[in-house]
Design an enzyme around this catalytic site. Structure first.
Site, PDB file in Angstrom:
ATOM      1  N   TRP A 100       0.718  -1.235  -0.156  1.00 44.94           N
ATOM      2  CA  TRP A 100       0.088   0.050  -0.058  1.00 44.94           C
ATOM      3  C   TRP A 100       0.918   1.288  -0.148  1.00 44.94           C
ATOM      4  CZ3 TRP A 100      -4.409  -0.584  -1.884  1.00 44.94           C
ATOM      5  CH2 TRP A 100      -5.158  -1.959  -1.752  1.00 44.94           C
ATOM      6  N   ASP A 152      -1.088   6.828   6.531  1.00 41.70           N
ATOM      7  CA  ASP A 152      -2.158   6.105   6.053  1.00 41.70           C
ATOM      8  C   ASP A 152      -2.497   5.015   7.157  1.00 41.70           C
ATOM      9  OD1 ASP A 152      -4.053   4.298   5.022  1.00 41.70           O
ATOM     10  OD2 ASP A 152      -2.838   3.688   3.172  1.00 41.70           O
ATOM     11  N   LYS A 171     -12.508  -1.285   7.371  1.00 41.07           N
ATOM     12  CA  LYS A 171     -11.782  -1.990   8.288  1.00 41.07           C
ATOM     13  C   LYS A 171     -12.202  -1.855   9.689  1.00 41.07           C
ATOM     14  CE  LYS A 171      -8.406  -1.722   4.593  1.00 41.07           C
ATOM     15  NZ  LYS A 171      -8.809  -3.155   4.194  1.00 41.07           N
TER      16      LYS A 171
END
Lengths: 359, 359
Positions: free
Chosen positions: B101, B171, B195
């Site tokens: 990511w 992030d 999430k």
């Protein structure tokens, strides 16, 4: 009990759909999980997405050379995405001004190209559509953009302009799926979900495949229509639950009899309401009858001093969210596909009674 | 019955929250409408939004000079929005590479500026975090970007780098709200919802107010952090239902005892699982113990020939979505806040039994 909810969006959804969502909320098809909890890459959600697209294609008879994108962005994101993807090096585009939402698209379009306002009803105070004879189209335009139903102003096109070979791009947000449309007349159709499709947080794009090209340099990667098509609307995690509900709405429309039935009911419901407003000397409407929206019906009391009383009494009868847009004041009844005929009858009864009492 | 769902996202939600959503789905607070059907401009949704922000601020002790944005875009949209908003005419930014990511953010960042990869664990095959002594930060960088929990690689920072005066951008998608964080150490925190927050179709931004400036020319209007703050996250119709569910999750966390309890449970659950994996000669993990994620735990069978049998047998015990990411194969157990301790016990029991049977 369920109220009758006249919100312009997020708007009322079919009770039958909400009941199904409720039943399956913690346990979808006996899997022991909510749709909200399914991986977007798993076979279950892939089937949900494929079914939603298949049903949408069946409802609108979308030809094979058109692609469908389920976008996480709302309809207004397309004001940027359209020039970014469709200008393709050209410097000019045609826009039609017919009210608030088409004007917002124009403002945003001006940041990317030379906007030619090919027609406008501004001088008519947005109370009638500019007739096609007045349109001054530019044959060198990259596309022609218009909004086929103005949610705030209450105008609706019941005709499709013939713009020749230039791709016709239409914002159908607030009357999408309320009637059949010949998709092949358009280069691209887009619509935000929160009127006739499902919950807010989703928009749909139907685009002719020859328009799928590499967008302008610097386009954020999620705003690339071509890449979204190649990724099957999954360049990132899509709004899975919202797409599921949209798919249930498509199935509900099919069960009702499809767009033909939605069309007939829209005609019936809007006629009922306009007839009541027209024969009264107590309420007023502003839009020219031929251009009136069947979905969004703004109206006013002749005497606005009673506005708050009207809203309070309506609410006490479970007739909700009738307040007009903050820019226009007065009232607005949005009667999308999911508004039952009985809801419009209840509103009409209230309008008449309120007039008898205060008129 | 509810299964134990180990999906990396969209992920399991608290059963208590889903039950409340179910109860109120057609009739929120006796209003006769679903939250999905409420106008975003009405007092009801305004209160939902304000309450969600207030609860989030309380949970994370967000200082007053930080602003919260509820973004319709997913976390990956911020890979563009960050350079567009934070470069402010500078040409360079620091990025830390620690897995899939963070690398995606780098790729996208390169379209806007000269990316300095100040540290990378690529040579370590993403199995350990680069220690802070190795970071080669550029004092002229517009910001430093990193990902504090790598969902696919299973790495987690349990320390915060000290990058001096350069704004630190993180992030936190996949471990957001699993522990307290000193917000004032960051210029900006962002996280996708699917999430630890709620359903997919939403991301959150917490940003220090001095970083709210006019973005680069040509930035799509919905991607302007400053404008979103000024519009109270309502530059366009926000994903109202998703924000409502997120707010219910915040309230659920508060009822559990806040982030301290989430932190303790994350420790307990992940220790239980890693201990089981470590003492086995049948399973293997790849991440260096000090850098292991408490949220996303990838593991493999020594012999992948049994992979499908493992998944089938797990599923028959209602242990779902354990398949590893398509890039890494094997398995991954994501154990976010909403995964009960009992779920991890059930997984551990299954792991041991599977090993006894096939080991």
């Amino acid at each position: 009990m369920r109220a009758y909810n006249f919100s312009a969006g997020p708007a009322t959804l079919p009770t039958e759909v909400l009941t199904q969502v409720q039943e399956e909320l913690l346990d979808w098809r006996g899997k022991g999980v909510s749709v909200m909890e399914l991986s977007h890459r798993g076979p279950e959600f892939m089937e949900i997405l494929a079914t939603a697209e298949r049903d949408l294609r069946a409802l609108l008879a979308i030809p094979d050379h058109y692609r469908v994108i389920f976008c996480q962005e709302g309809a207004s994101a397309h004001w940027d995405m359209i020039p970014l993807n469709l200008l393709q090096g050209r410097s000019r585009a045609d826009y039609i001004e017919t009210g608030y939402w088409s004007y917002r698209a124009i403002e945003e379009g001006r940041r990317y190209c030379q906007v030619n306002i090919a027609a406008s009803n501004r001088r008519d105070k947005f109370c009638a559509l500019p007739s096609f004879e007045e349109w001054r189209l530019d044959p060198g335009a990259a596309y022609v953009h218009y909004c086929s139903n103005e949610t705030i102003d209450g105008l609706e096109f019941n005709w499709i302009p013939d713009v020749g070979k230039v791709p016709l791009v239409v914002d159908m947000s607030s009357h999408f799926l309320s009637r059949s449309v010949p998709v092949e007349r358009f280069g691209m159709i887009y619509a935000g979900a929160q009127k006739n499709i499902g919950p807010a947080g989703l928009s749909l794009v139907i685009i002719r495949d020859d328009l799928l090209r590499t967008p302008a340099p610097g386009t954020p990667f999620l705003m690339d229509y071509h890449a979204q098509v190649l990724a099957n609307s999954m360049l990132n995690t899509p709004p899975t639950f919202t797409i599921w509900v949209a798919g249930l709405v498509f199935q509900w429309i099919k069960r009702q009899g499809g767009l033909e039935v939605m069309d007939r009911q829209a005609q019936q419901k809007s006629e009922l309401l306009y007839t009541t407003l027209d024969r009264s000397g107590f309420y007023r409407t502003t839009v020219k009858p031929a251009d009136r929206s069947r979905m969004n019906i703004p109206f006013h009391l002749l005497d606005p001093v009673l506005d708050e009383v009207f809203l309070r009494e309506a609410e006490s009868r479970h007739l909700l969210q009738l307040r007009g847009h903050r820019m226009s004041g007065g009232f607005r009844a949005s009667i999308y596909n999911a508004m039952p005929v009985a809801g419009v009858h209840a509103l009409v009864d209230f309008l008449e009674e309120f007039e008898r009492h205060y008129g």
